[in-house]
Design a protein around this motif. Sequence first.
Motif, PDB file in Angstrom:
ATOM      1  N   SER A  72       0.833  -1.194   0.000  1.00  0.00           N
ATOM      2  CA  SER A  72       0.000   0.000   0.000  1.00  0.00           C
ATOM      3  C   SER A  72       0.867   1.242   0.000  1.00  0.00           C
ATOM      4  CB  SER A  72      -0.894  -0.021   1.241  1.00  0.00           C
ATOM      5  OG  SER A  72      -1.632   1.158   1.335  1.00  0.00           O
ATOM      6  N   MET A  73       0.382   2.302  -0.619  1.00  0.00           N
ATOM      7  CA  MET A  73       1.064   3.593  -0.639  1.00  0.00           C
ATOM      8  C   MET A  73       0.002   4.685  -0.536  1.00  0.00           C
ATOM      9  SD  MET A  73       4.393   3.071  -1.363  1.00  0.00           S
ATOM     10  CE  MET A  73       5.342   1.646  -1.829  1.00  0.00           C
ATOM     11  N   ARG A  74       0.406   5.824  -0.004  1.00  0.00           N
ATOM     12  CA  ARG A  74      -0.486   6.982   0.064  1.00  0.00           C
ATOM     13  C   ARG A  74       0.089   8.118  -0.762  1.00  0.00           C
ATOM     14  NH1 ARG A  74      -1.900   7.057   6.443  1.00  0.00           N
ATOM     15  NH2 ARG A  74      -3.399   5.368   6.385  1.00  0.00           N
ATOM     16  N   ALA A  75      -0.800   8.832  -1.426  1.00  0.00           N
ATOM     17  CA  ALA A  75      -0.404  10.011  -2.200  1.00  0.00           C
ATOM     18  C   ALA A  75      -1.561  10.991  -2.181  1.00  0.00           C
ATOM     19  CB  ALA A  75      -0.043   9.625  -3.628  1.00  0.00           C
ATOM     20  N   GLY A  76      -1.335  12.115  -1.539  1.00  0.00           N
ATOM     21  CA  GLY A  76      -2.390  13.119  -1.439  1.00  0.00           C
ATOM     22  C   GLY A  76      -3.580  12.579  -0.688  1.00  0.00           C
ATOM     23  N   LYS A  77      -4.751  12.735  -1.253  1.00  0.00           N
ATOM     24  CA  LYS A  77      -5.967  12.258  -0.578  1.00  0.00           C
ATOM     25  C   LYS A  77      -6.233  10.772  -0.834  1.00  0.00           C
ATOM     26  CE  LYS A  77      -9.195  13.555  -4.259  1.00  0.00           C
ATOM     27  NZ  LYS A  77     -10.409  14.301  -4.584  1.00  0.00           N
ATOM     28  N   TYR A  78      -5.439  10.153  -1.683  1.00  0.00           N
ATOM     29  CA  TYR A  78      -5.674   8.758  -2.044  1.00  0.00           C
ATOM     30  C   TYR A  78      -4.796   7.787  -1.249  1.00  0.00           C
ATOM     31  CZ  TYR A  78      -8.372  10.297  -6.074  1.00  0.00           C
ATOM     32  OH  TYR A  78      -9.321  10.869  -6.872  1.00  0.00           O
ATOM     33  N   THR A  79      -5.373   6.641  -0.971  1.00  0.00           N
ATOM     34  CA  THR A  79      -4.635   5.490  -0.456  1.00  0.00           C
ATOM     35  C   THR A  79      -4.766   4.421  -1.533  1.00  0.00           C
ATOM     36  OG1 THR A  79      -5.138   6.016   1.842  1.00  0.00           O
ATOM     37  CG2 THR A  79      -4.493   3.752   1.357  1.00  0.00           C
ATOM     38  N   TYR A  80      -3.647   3.873  -1.952  1.00  0.00           N
ATOM     39  CA  TYR A  80      -3.636   2.881  -3.026  1.00  0.00           C
ATOM     40  C   TYR A  80      -3.259   1.521  -2.456  1.00  0.00           C
ATOM     41  CZ  TYR A  80      -3.492   6.970  -6.062  1.00  0.00           C
ATOM     42  OH  TYR A  80      -3.776   8.161  -6.686  1.00  0.00           O
ATOM     43  N   SER A  81      -4.000   0.511  -2.869  1.00  0.00           N
ATOM     44  CA  SER A  81      -3.608  -0.856  -2.557  1.00  0.00           C
ATOM     45  C   SER A  81      -3.173  -1.504  -3.864  1.00  0.00           C
ATOM     46  CB  SER A  81      -4.743  -1.635  -1.893  1.00  0.00           C
ATOM     47  OG  SER A  81      -5.804  -1.860  -2.784  1.00  0.00           O
ATOM     48  N   TYR A  82      -2.015  -2.144  -3.810  1.00  0.00           N
ATOM     49  CA  TYR A  82      -1.422  -2.773  -4.989  1.00  0.00           C
ATOM     50  C   TYR A  82      -1.419  -4.280  -4.791  1.00  0.00           C
ATOM     51  CZ  TYR A  82       0.358   1.920  -5.919  1.00  0.00           C
ATOM     52  OH  TYR A  82       0.470   3.270  -6.147  1.00  0.00           O
ATOM     53  N   HIS A  83      -1.808  -4.991  -5.836  1.00  0.00           N
ATOM     54  CA  HIS A  83      -1.830  -6.450  -5.812  1.00  0.00           C
ATOM     55  C   HIS A  83      -1.089  -6.917  -7.072  1.00  0.00           C
ATOM     56  CE1 HIS A  83      -5.131  -6.077  -2.848  1.00  0.00           C
ATOM     57  NE2 HIS A  83      -5.497  -5.068  -3.618  1.00  0.00           N
ATOM     58  N   LEU A  84       0.109  -7.430  -6.904  1.00  0.00           N
ATOM     59  CA  LEU A  84       0.940  -7.847  -8.031  1.00  0.00           C
ATOM     60  C   LEU A  84       1.045  -9.366  -8.049  1.00  0.00           C
ATOM     61  CD1 LEU A  84       2.869  -7.267 -10.389  1.00  0.00           C
ATOM     62  CD2 LEU A  84       4.689  -6.998  -8.696  1.00  0.00           C
ATOM     63  N   ASN A  85       0.447  -9.978  -9.065  1.00  0.00           N
ATOM     64  CA  ASN A  85       0.490 -11.430  -9.210  1.00  0.00           C
ATOM     65  C   ASN A  85       1.843 -11.837  -9.767  1.00  0.00           C
ATOM     66  OD1 ASN A  85       0.223 -14.125 -10.335  1.00  0.00           O
ATOM     67  ND2 ASN A  85      -1.974 -13.882 -10.002  1.00  0.00           N
TER      68      ASN A  85
END
Length: 160
Positions: A72-85
């Motif tokens: 997971s990473m945060r940037a500005g108002k967004y929180t991103y969840s990353y799922h890499l197969n």
Amino acid sequence: MKKLLAIVVLSLLFGGNAYSQVIDPFKINLTCQNSKDEVPVSISIHTALKNVSLQGSYPDSYYLKNDVFNFSMRAGKYTYSYHLNRNTGLLKIKAFIFSKEQKNKHNQKVFDTLVANKQINLEDGTYDKTNLVKIMFEIYEQKKPEEIIFMECDQKSKIF
């Protein structure tokens, strides 16, 4: 003449290593791209340290579940969840917006879960970062994301 030959040989021996790169067998470097956008995303995964870096950012922890790297990473108002197969090279990115109250509630829930599962040392504050990421993802999965993006990643490393 012998001295000149020795200097040439030694300079070739030492000069050959000037452009060599140390290869870390535990580091996986990927470039991911969306078919719609031409903007590539670079990801570096260090399997021994169990961390990941996105676009050269400070490394953060990940957890691996069913051959999928989750981070997971945060940037500005967004929180991103990353799922890499790791088998297909498909990267799924979910974008969330959490209010300040929701973030505080999530942080408290993560802390309470770590304490309840005895995964945090209250004396010195140490904890297993992999479990932290896992608990965070359980919280994220309860909310519908604002947007979902899929990217394909090249697999440059055979250990990936």
